[in-house]
Design a protein around this motif. Structure first.
Motif, mmCIF file in Angstrom:
data_model
loop_
_atom_site.group_PDB
_atom_site.id
_atom_site.type_symbol
_atom_site.label_atom_id
_atom_site.label_comp_id
_atom_site.label_asym_id
_atom_site.label_seq_id
_atom_site.Cartn_x
_atom_site.Cartn_y
_atom_site.Cartn_z
ATOM 1 N N ALA A 197 35.764 28.956 28.032
ATOM 2 C CA ALA A 197 37.192 29.259 28.062
ATOM 3 C C ALA A 197 37.432 30.755 28.013
ATOM 4 O O ALA A 197 36.696 31.502 27.378
ATOM 5 C CB ALA A 197 37.890 28.583 26.883
ATOM 6 N N ARG A 198 38.478 31.197 28.689
ATOM 7 C CA ARG A 198 38.857 32.605 28.626
ATOM 8 C C ARG A 198 39.791 32.802 27.445
ATOM 9 O O ARG A 198 40.718 32.030 27.241
ATOM 10 C CB ARG A 198 39.555 33.034 29.929
ATOM 11 C CG ARG A 198 39.848 34.532 29.976
ATOM 12 C CD ARG A 198 40.591 34.890 31.254
ATOM 13 N NE ARG A 198 41.896 34.252 31.305
ATOM 14 C CZ ARG A 198 42.974 34.729 30.671
ATOM 15 N NH1 ARG A 198 42.881 35.821 29.931
ATOM 16 N NH2 ARG A 198 44.127 34.098 30.782
ATOM 17 N N PHE A 199 39.547 33.824 26.658
ATOM 18 C CA PHE A 199 40.352 34.079 25.471
ATOM 19 C C PHE A 199 40.541 35.583 25.320
ATOM 20 O O PHE A 199 39.743 36.378 25.832
ATOM 21 C CB PHE A 199 39.681 33.496 24.223
ATOM 22 C CG PHE A 199 38.243 33.921 24.043
ATOM 23 C CD1 PHE A 199 37.910 35.051 23.312
ATOM 24 C CD2 PHE A 199 37.222 33.189 24.632
ATOM 25 C CE1 PHE A 199 36.591 35.439 23.158
ATOM 26 C CE2 PHE A 199 35.892 33.572 24.484
ATOM 27 C CZ PHE A 199 35.582 34.704 23.746
ATOM 28 N N PRO A 200 41.590 36.016 24.630
ATOM 29 C CA PRO A 200 41.844 37.455 24.473
ATOM 30 C C PRO A 200 40.713 38.131 23.702
ATOM 31 O O PRO A 200 40.069 37.531 22.841
ATOM 32 C CB PRO A 200 43.150 37.497 23.664
ATOM 33 C CG PRO A 200 43.767 36.159 23.843
ATOM 34 C CD PRO A 200 42.643 35.191 24.011
ATOM 35 N N TRP A 214 46.603 44.248 25.918
ATOM 36 C CA TRP A 214 45.276 44.795 26.241
ATOM 37 C C TRP A 214 44.180 43.785 25.905
ATOM 38 O O TRP A 214 43.149 43.736 26.579
ATOM 39 C CB TRP A 214 45.055 46.107 25.503
ATOM 40 C CG TRP A 214 44.282 47.082 26.333
ATOM 41 C CD1 TRP A 214 42.987 47.477 26.167
ATOM 42 C CD2 TRP A 214 44.752 47.776 27.495
ATOM 43 N NE1 TRP A 214 42.624 48.370 27.150
ATOM 44 C CE2 TRP A 214 43.698 48.567 27.964
ATOM 45 C CE3 TRP A 214 45.986 47.793 28.161
ATOM 46 C CZ2 TRP A 214 43.828 49.374 29.089
ATOM 47 C CZ3 TRP A 214 46.106 48.603 29.277
ATOM 48 C CH2 TRP A 214 45.045 49.381 29.730
ATOM 49 N N GLY A 215 44.413 42.976 24.858
ATOM 50 C CA GLY A 215 43.460 41.923 24.558
ATOM 51 C C GLY A 215 43.359 40.902 25.679
ATOM 52 O O GLY A 215 42.268 40.416 26.002
ATOM 53 N N TRP A 217 40.226 39.011 30.693
ATOM 54 C CA TRP A 217 39.978 38.923 32.132
ATOM 55 C C TRP A 217 38.717 39.686 32.519
ATOM 56 O O TRP A 217 37.934 39.230 33.365
ATOM 57 C CB TRP A 217 41.177 39.476 32.905
ATOM 58 C CG TRP A 217 42.353 38.555 32.939
ATOM 59 C CD1 TRP A 217 43.528 38.689 32.250
ATOM 60 C CD2 TRP A 217 42.461 37.335 33.678
ATOM 61 N NE1 TRP A 217 44.361 37.637 32.508
ATOM 62 C CE2 TRP A 217 43.745 36.789 33.387
ATOM 63 C CE3 TRP A 217 41.621 36.658 34.544
ATOM 64 C CZ2 TRP A 217 44.178 35.597 33.942
ATOM 65 C CZ3 TRP A 217 42.055 35.458 35.099
ATOM 66 C CH2 TRP A 217 43.319 34.947 34.809
ATOM 67 N N THR A 218 38.496 40.854 31.903
ATOM 68 C CA THR A 218 37.288 41.622 32.244
ATOM 69 C C THR A 218 36.030 40.907 31.766
ATOM 70 O O THR A 218 34.970 41.029 32.398
ATOM 71 C CB THR A 218 37.347 43.035 31.646
ATOM 72 O OG1 THR A 218 37.357 42.962 30.209
ATOM 73 C CG2 THR A 218 38.572 43.787 32.122
ATOM 74 N N ILE A 219 36.123 40.174 30.657
ATOM 75 C CA ILE A 219 34.967 39.399 30.201
ATOM 76 C C ILE A 219 34.605 38.337 31.228
ATOM 77 O O ILE A 219 33.424 38.124 31.546
ATOM 78 C CB ILE A 219 35.266 38.758 28.835
ATOM 79 C CG1 ILE A 219 35.324 39.831 27.745
ATOM 80 C CG2 ILE A 219 34.202 37.715 28.483
ATOM 81 C CD1 ILE A 219 35.734 39.292 26.392
ATOM 82 N N SER A 220 35.610 37.665 31.770
ATOM 83 C CA SER A 220 35.349 36.647 32.799
ATOM 84 C C SER A 220 34.690 37.271 34.017
ATOM 85 O O SER A 220 33.733 36.715 34.584
ATOM 86 C CB SER A 220 36.661 35.962 33.198
ATOM 87 O OG SER A 220 37.248 35.300 32.092
ATOM 88 N N GLY A 221 35.184 38.440 34.436
ATOM 89 C CA GLY A 221 34.581 39.117 35.578
ATOM 90 C C GLY A 221 33.153 39.549 35.293
ATOM 91 O O GLY A 221 32.280 39.461 36.173
ATOM 92 N N MET A 222 32.907 40.024 34.070
ATOM 93 C CA MET A 222 31.554 40.453 33.724
ATOM 94 C C MET A 222 30.579 39.278 33.729
ATOM 95 O O MET A 222 29.425 39.414 34.154
ATOM 96 C CB MET A 222 31.573 41.114 32.352
ATOM 97 C CG MET A 222 30.232 41.703 31.916
ATOM 98 S SD MET A 222 30.170 41.984 30.142
ATOM 99 C CE MET A 222 30.272 40.297 29.516
ATOM 100 N N ARG A 223 31.034 38.118 33.266
ATOM 101 C CA ARG A 223 30.155 36.960 33.260
ATOM 102 C C ARG A 223 29.800 36.528 34.676
ATOM 103 O O ARG A 223 28.673 36.085 34.952
ATOM 104 C CB ARG A 223 30.822 35.814 32.505
ATOM 105 C CG ARG A 223 30.879 36.063 30.999
ATOM 106 C CD ARG A 223 31.640 34.985 30.265
ATOM 107 N NE ARG A 223 31.604 35.202 28.826
ATOM 108 C CZ ARG A 223 32.302 34.518 27.939
ATOM 109 N NH1 ARG A 223 33.110 33.547 28.366
ATOM 110 N NH2 ARG A 223 32.206 34.774 26.652
#
Length: 215
Positions: A61-64, A96-97, A102-108
């Motif tokens: 799951a995507r989370f802040p 910003w959180g 969103w950047t975490i999802s892209g990094m994964r």
């Protein structure tokens, strides 16, 4: 210094350690300490901690990203002492959180592209270690970049807007507590609601009242 702290706390969230240092409450306190105002940083972190309790980091799951949001909120609040800085800092920290999530999802997704193929005929332990270290490095750079950009925006924009904040200290803290109560209500519903969690609800209500009195 802030951007390096953001990078390290980003690693703590998932990639390395998971010592809970990346929780908004702790991250806000650390950021405030680095900025010379630990009390304000802690207050911003506490508010964000309550707001983000409803986001469960489970599965894919995507989370802040609470750590980055808390550092940005602390930087904003410290740059503009008073109710306006705190309110705008919390708002910017929440935004910003979400961006950090969103950047975490892209990094994964990027990590999956760099991950070695387990069926490759010449896969070596060194190749696996290299891919792992690369993923850690990317997470650090991502967290540092997000923190640096967010803190720069916070410390540049919030002092100009904070002076126009229309509410006083008590009204601002009351507004933040109302928002926190909504988040706690959502969290309570996740635990099957008031009917089966009366003790949890009463404990939270008591702590909320005590926190409001202390504020």
């Amino acid at each position: 210094m802030l951007f390096r702290s953001g990078g390290l706390l980003a690693l703590d969230a998932t990639a390395v350690g998971q010592f809970m240092l990346s929780r908004p409450l702790v991250a806000g306190l650390l950021a405030g300490w680095l900025l010379g105002d630990p009390g304000t940083g802690f207050l911003a972190g506490v508010v964000l901690e309550i707001y983000l309790l409803v986001a469960f980091p489970v599965g894919g799951a995507r989370f802040p990203e609470g750590a980055v949001g808390a550092i940005v909120a602390a930087a904003a609040a410290a740059s503009e002492p008073g109710p306006g800085g705190l309110a705008l800092g919390v708002a910017l920290g929440m935004v910003w959180g979400q961006l950090g999530g969103w950047t975490i999802s892209g990094m994964r997704t990027l990590n999956a592209a760099f991950a070695p193929d387990a069926a490759a005929p010449h896969l070596t332990p060194a190749r696996v270690r290299g891919a792992h270290l690369l993923a850690i490095l990317l997470d650090f750079v991502r967290g540092a970049a997000m923190t640096g950009a967010g803190a720069w925006i916070a410390m540049s924009v919030v002092p100009r807007l904070g002076e126009r904040w229309p509410l006083g200290t008590d009204d601002t803290r009351g507004l933040l507590l109302v928002g926190a109560a909504v988040s706690v209500g959502i969290l309570l519903r996740s635990f099957e609601g008031l009917a089966r969690r009366r003790a949890l609800f009463l404990t939270g209500l008591s702590l909320g009242i005590a926190g409001g009195l202390l504020l």
